[in-house]
Write a protein that holds these residues in place. Sequence first.
Motif, PDB file in Angstrom:
ATOM      1  N   GLN A  87       0.476  -1.379  -0.007  1.00 26.58           N
ATOM      2  CA  GLN A  87      -0.246   0.128   0.080  1.00 26.58           C
ATOM      3  C   GLN A  87       0.788   1.252   0.063  1.00 26.58           C
ATOM      4  O   GLN A  87       0.513   2.080  -0.844  1.00 26.58           O
ATOM      5  N   TYR A  88       1.592   1.493   0.700  1.00 20.62           N
ATOM      6  CA  TYR A  88       2.666   2.389   0.975  1.00 20.62           C
ATOM      7  C   TYR A  88       3.610   2.707   0.046  1.00 20.62           C
ATOM      8  O   TYR A  88       3.368   3.953  -1.474  1.00 20.62           O
ATOM      9  N   LYS A  91       1.175   4.530  -3.547  1.00 20.91           N
ATOM     10  CA  LYS A  91       0.714   5.852  -2.604  1.00 20.91           C
ATOM     11  C   LYS A  91       2.131   6.486  -3.154  1.00 20.91           C
ATOM     12  O   LYS A  91       1.681   7.800  -2.880  1.00 20.91           O
ATOM     13  N   ASN A  92       3.113   5.718  -3.041  1.00 22.99           N
ATOM     14  CA  ASN A  92       4.264   6.500  -3.676  1.00 22.99           C
ATOM     15  C   ASN A  92       5.351   6.417  -4.103  1.00 22.99           C
ATOM     16  O   ASN A  92       5.825   4.785  -4.565  1.00 22.99           O
TER      17      ASN A  92
END
Length: 251
Positions: A87-88, A91-92
């Motif tokens: 998920q990180y 988003k990045n």
Amino acid sequence: MEAVFKSDRGKIRKLNEDSGGIFKNHFAVLALVADGMGGHRAGDVASKMTVDLIESKWHELNSELRAGAAEDWLSQTIEEVNTELFQYAEKNPECNGMGTTLVAAICTEDFISIANIGDSRGYVINQSKVIQMTEDDSFVNALVQSGEISKEDAEHHPKKNLLLKALGTQGKADPSIKTIVPDHGTLILLCSDGLSNKVSEGEISALAENDLSLDQMADRLISLANDYGGEDNITLAAVRISLQDEGGESL
């Protein structure tokens, strides 16, 4: 229990994308080694996030784990970390495709539970006999397991570094987990492939036979890997079990 963690950038790499540590709570020691991958700085983000997340969850434990519960905790924690890493990265964008290997060991006087995903390894050393407790989640090891190539051929295969599993992927991580009962003096050695690709089990055994502290042994292992080229980051965590009735240093 005596324990040590060491990490070295090696001779070639500009960054150290490995992470890990030794973490204690009121009943056990947790040892971690993670080898990150995935583009500029994304690898060290993945490995450090993994270690930080697992350490945090470890210190949140408020009751002692038995062997079966330790395996369950490792499995659940690794799945949660896998989801958080994925998920990180979503988003990045600068971390897109990042991932990390992981080898983790919960060490007590009664049992040792070892979990792994990727090609960082866990060894158990008893009376200088070295046993690899983990199987590499790699393309080349799959060829070895199927009998298509020998272990000797695997050492020099051009696709040796191609992983089949790593943390940070979509879906389940599905780590492999094993539990053993330690003897007095049992030594657990976790390491990234910057060590296992360079230093043989025979050399590990020879160092274990010497009257060295874990700190001295760790320094010798890292020096050997660097002497043999040091093309990769070199990281290890080691724990030596000392049963209460045998004395020994407590952690």
